[in-house]
Motif scaffolding. Structure first.
Motif, mmCIF file in Angstrom:
data_model
loop_
_atom_site.group_PDB
_atom_site.id
_atom_site.type_symbol
_atom_site.label_atom_id
_atom_site.label_comp_id
_atom_site.label_asym_id
_atom_site.label_seq_id
_atom_site.Cartn_x
_atom_site.Cartn_y
_atom_site.Cartn_z
ATOM 1 N N GLU A 34 10.712 -13.982 -10.075
ATOM 2 C CA GLU A 34 10.147 -13.870 -8.728
ATOM 3 C C GLU A 34 10.312 -12.450 -8.197
ATOM 4 O OE1 GLU A 34 12.169 -16.974 -6.599
ATOM 5 O OE2 GLU A 34 10.873 -18.541 -7.441
ATOM 6 N N GLU A 35 11.446 -11.827 -8.492
ATOM 7 C CA GLU A 35 11.667 -10.440 -8.067
ATOM 8 C C GLU A 35 10.672 -9.503 -8.755
ATOM 9 O OE1 GLU A 35 15.243 -7.103 -8.052
ATOM 10 O OE2 GLU A 35 15.699 -9.151 -8.653
ATOM 11 N N LEU A 36 10.431 -9.730 -10.025
ATOM 12 C CA LEU A 36 9.459 -8.927 -10.766
ATOM 13 C C LEU A 36 8.068 -9.084 -10.165
ATOM 14 C CD1 LEU A 36 8.685 -7.166 -13.229
ATOM 15 C CD2 LEU A 36 8.471 -9.286 -14.526
ATOM 16 N N ALA A 37 7.686 -10.306 -9.860
ATOM 17 C CA ALA A 37 6.375 -10.560 -9.258
ATOM 18 C C ALA A 37 6.275 -9.905 -7.877
ATOM 19 C CB ALA A 37 6.113 -12.058 -9.163
ATOM 20 N N ASP A 38 7.364 -9.932 -7.103
ATOM 21 C CA ASP A 38 7.368 -9.266 -5.792
ATOM 22 C C ASP A 38 7.201 -7.751 -5.945
ATOM 23 O OD1 ASP A 38 7.671 -11.618 -4.386
ATOM 24 O OD2 ASP A 38 9.847 -11.389 -4.107
ATOM 25 N N CYS A 39 7.847 -7.177 -6.947
ATOM 26 C CA CYS A 39 7.712 -5.734 -7.191
ATOM 27 C C CYS A 39 6.266 -5.378 -7.526
ATOM 28 C CB CYS A 39 8.630 -5.288 -8.326
ATOM 29 S SG CYS A 39 10.368 -5.205 -7.892
ATOM 30 N N VAL A 40 5.636 -6.207 -8.339
ATOM 31 C CA VAL A 40 4.233 -5.963 -8.688
ATOM 32 C C VAL A 40 3.373 -6.019 -7.433
ATOM 33 C CG1 VAL A 40 2.245 -6.822 -9.975
ATOM 34 C CG2 VAL A 40 4.492 -6.799 -11.053
ATOM 35 N N ALA A 41 3.610 -7.011 -6.583
ATOM 36 C CA ALA A 41 2.831 -7.144 -5.354
ATOM 37 C C ALA A 41 3.060 -5.956 -4.413
ATOM 38 C CB ALA A 41 3.176 -8.449 -4.648
ATOM 39 N N LYS A 42 4.286 -5.464 -4.352
ATOM 40 C CA LYS A 42 4.592 -4.336 -3.463
ATOM 41 C C LYS A 42 3.898 -3.053 -3.899
ATOM 42 C CE LYS A 42 8.976 -6.082 -1.766
ATOM 43 N NZ LYS A 42 10.441 -5.959 -1.814
ATOM 44 N N THR A 43 3.590 -2.940 -5.183
ATOM 45 C CA THR A 43 2.887 -1.728 -5.628
ATOM 46 C C THR A 43 1.497 -1.643 -5.007
ATOM 47 O OG1 THR A 43 1.987 -2.756 -7.633
ATOM 48 C CG2 THR A 43 4.121 -1.636 -7.832
ATOM 49 N N LEU A 44 0.931 -2.779 -4.647
ATOM 50 C CA LEU A 44 -0.400 -2.763 -4.018
ATOM 51 C C LEU A 44 -0.370 -2.105 -2.643
ATOM 52 C CD1 LEU A 44 -1.760 -6.286 -4.969
ATOM 53 C CD2 LEU A 44 -2.323 -4.075 -5.988
ATOM 54 N N LEU A 45 0.768 -2.161 -1.974
ATOM 55 C CA LEU A 45 0.892 -1.542 -0.655
ATOM 56 C C LEU A 45 0.899 -0.018 -0.748
ATOM 57 C CD1 LEU A 45 3.683 -3.863 0.786
ATOM 58 C CD2 LEU A 45 1.211 -4.030 1.155
ATOM 59 N N TRP A 46 1.157 0.501 -1.919
ATOM 60 C CA TRP A 46 1.240 1.942 -2.126
ATOM 61 C C TRP A 46 -0.136 2.607 -2.070
ATOM 62 C CZ3 TRP A 46 -0.283 4.526 -6.822
ATOM 63 C CH2 TRP A 46 0.076 5.875 -6.876
ATOM 64 N N PHE A 47 -1.172 1.933 -2.557
ATOM 65 C CA PHE A 47 -2.504 2.539 -2.632
ATOM 66 C C PHE A 47 -3.035 2.998 -1.267
ATOM 67 C CE2 PHE A 47 -2.305 0.208 -6.630
ATOM 68 C CZ PHE A 47 -2.737 1.179 -7.523
ATOM 69 N N PRO A 48 -2.991 2.174 -0.221
ATOM 70 C CA PRO A 48 -3.475 2.672 1.075
ATOM 71 C C PRO A 48 -2.608 3.809 1.632
ATOM 72 C CG PRO A 48 -3.071 0.291 1.184
ATOM 73 C CD PRO A 48 -2.666 0.754 -0.164
ATOM 74 N N LYS A 49 -1.307 3.762 1.349
ATOM 75 C CA LYS A 49 -0.425 4.824 1.852
ATOM 76 C C LYS A 49 -0.755 6.165 1.212
ATOM 77 C CE LYS A 49 3.451 1.770 2.865
ATOM 78 N NZ LYS A 49 4.796 1.353 2.474
ATOM 79 N N ILE A 50 -0.941 6.156 -0.090
ATOM 80 C CA ILE A 50 -1.247 7.419 -0.779
ATOM 81 C C ILE A 50 -2.642 7.901 -0.391
ATOM 82 C CG2 ILE A 50 -2.148 6.442 -2.943
ATOM 83 C CD1 ILE A 50 0.215 9.356 -2.940
ATOM 84 N N GLY A 51 -3.564 6.973 -0.165
ATOM 85 C CA GLY A 51 -4.922 7.349 0.220
ATOM 86 C C GLY A 51 -5.009 7.938 1.621
ATOM 87 N N ALA A 52 -4.072 7.567 2.490
ATOM 88 C CA ALA A 52 -4.101 8.050 3.878
ATOM 89 C C ALA A 52 -3.432 9.415 4.044
ATOM 90 C CB ALA A 52 -3.417 7.031 4.791
ATOM 91 N N CYS A 53 -2.818 9.929 3.013
ATOM 92 C CA CYS A 53 -2.115 11.214 3.103
ATOM 93 C C CYS A 53 -3.099 12.344 3.413
ATOM 94 C CB CYS A 53 -1.386 11.514 1.798
ATOM 95 S SG CYS A 53 -0.027 10.383 1.483
ATOM 96 N N ARG A 54 -2.633 13.307 4.243
ATOM 97 C CA ARG A 54 -3.492 14.422 4.641
ATOM 98 C C ARG A 54 -2.887 15.781 4.307
ATOM 99 N NH1 ARG A 54 -7.908 13.717 7.360
ATOM 100 N NH2 ARG A 54 -8.461 11.644 8.045
ATOM 101 N N SER A 55 -1.765 15.773 3.572
ATOM 102 C CA SER A 55 -1.163 17.052 3.160
ATOM 103 C C SER A 55 -0.419 16.840 1.840
ATOM 104 C CB SER A 55 -0.190 17.574 4.227
ATOM 105 O OG SER A 55 0.957 16.754 4.279
ATOM 106 N N ILE A 56 -0.137 17.946 1.191
ATOM 107 C CA ILE A 56 0.604 17.876 -0.072
ATOM 108 C C ILE A 56 1.978 17.255 0.158
ATOM 109 C CG2 ILE A 56 1.726 19.281 -1.856
ATOM 110 C CD1 ILE A 56 -1.201 19.041 -2.343
ATOM 111 N N SER A 57 2.632 17.616 1.253
ATOM 112 C CA SER A 57 3.968 17.056 1.519
ATOM 113 C C SER A 57 3.897 15.537 1.731
ATOM 114 C CB SER A 57 4.625 17.749 2.708
ATOM 115 O OG SER A 57 3.855 17.580 3.872
ATOM 116 N N ASP A 58 2.814 15.062 2.377
ATOM 117 C CA ASP A 58 2.640 13.617 2.521
ATOM 118 C C ASP A 58 2.477 12.954 1.153
ATOM 119 O OD1 ASP A 58 2.739 13.809 5.259
ATOM 120 O OD2 ASP A 58 0.566 13.563 5.564
#
Length: 165
Positions: free
Chosen positions: A49-73
């Motif tokens: 279940e922890e492994l499956a939760d980790c996989v699901a949490k990786t999906l939250l990363w895509f919008p965060k990385i896409g919203a970045c507006r600088s190299i530091s972000d």
């Protein structure tokens, strides 16, 4: 005659006592084995279940990385830490998932590098918008989706062991 009857009774009584001890030890060992097996199954289910939760949490990363507006972000939102945890869990508990988990994790790293390579600070657009304009974006996106689907299929096979039916 009385001595022989007494001796026989003592031998039978002693034999029954020994047999009772052996039987109780066997049941004790069997009970301990079943208890350890059950605890191991519980731990494996929790780790799955922890492994499956980790996989699901990786999906939250895509919008965060896409919203970045600088190299530091972009640097602040490097590949998700959950991807490393997934690999550790797969190695320790689910060796049959190791290849699929590692491939997906490496796909996330390649996607991160693609976003970094696509980003140009002088263009006033988010990293996601700039990445979408890159010529090999469709291929990178498809690659990550295929790796994620492959991992989901592998997880589904392993999940059959842990269903409560």
């Amino acid at each position: 005659m009385a001595d022989s009857t007494n001796t026989t009774a003592l031998l039978i009584g002693g034999g029954l006592a020994l047999a009772g001890t052996v039987v109780s030890q066997i049941f004790g060992l069997l009970s301990g084995w079943l208890d350890r097996r059950n605890k191991r199954r519980i731990v494996h289910r929790e780790r799955f279940e922890e492994l499956a939760d980790c996989v699901a949490k990786t999906l939250l990363w895509f919008p965060k990385i896409g919203a970045c507006r600088s190299i530091s972000d972009i640097q602040a939102y490097g590949p998700p830490l959950e991807s490393r945890r997934m690999i550790c869990l797969a190695i320790l508990y689910f060796p049959e998932l190791k290849d699929a988990v590692t491939s997906y994790s490496n796909g996330l790293i390649l996607y991160y590098h693609h976003v970094c390579d696509s980003f140009h600070p002088q263009i006033p657009a988010s990293a996601g918008a700039q990445e979408a304009m890159s010529p090999d974006t469709a291929e990178r996106n498809r690659e990550v989706v295929v790796l994620r689907q492959s991992l989901d299929n592998a997880l589904e096979k392993v999940a059959a062991r842990y269903t409560l039916a």
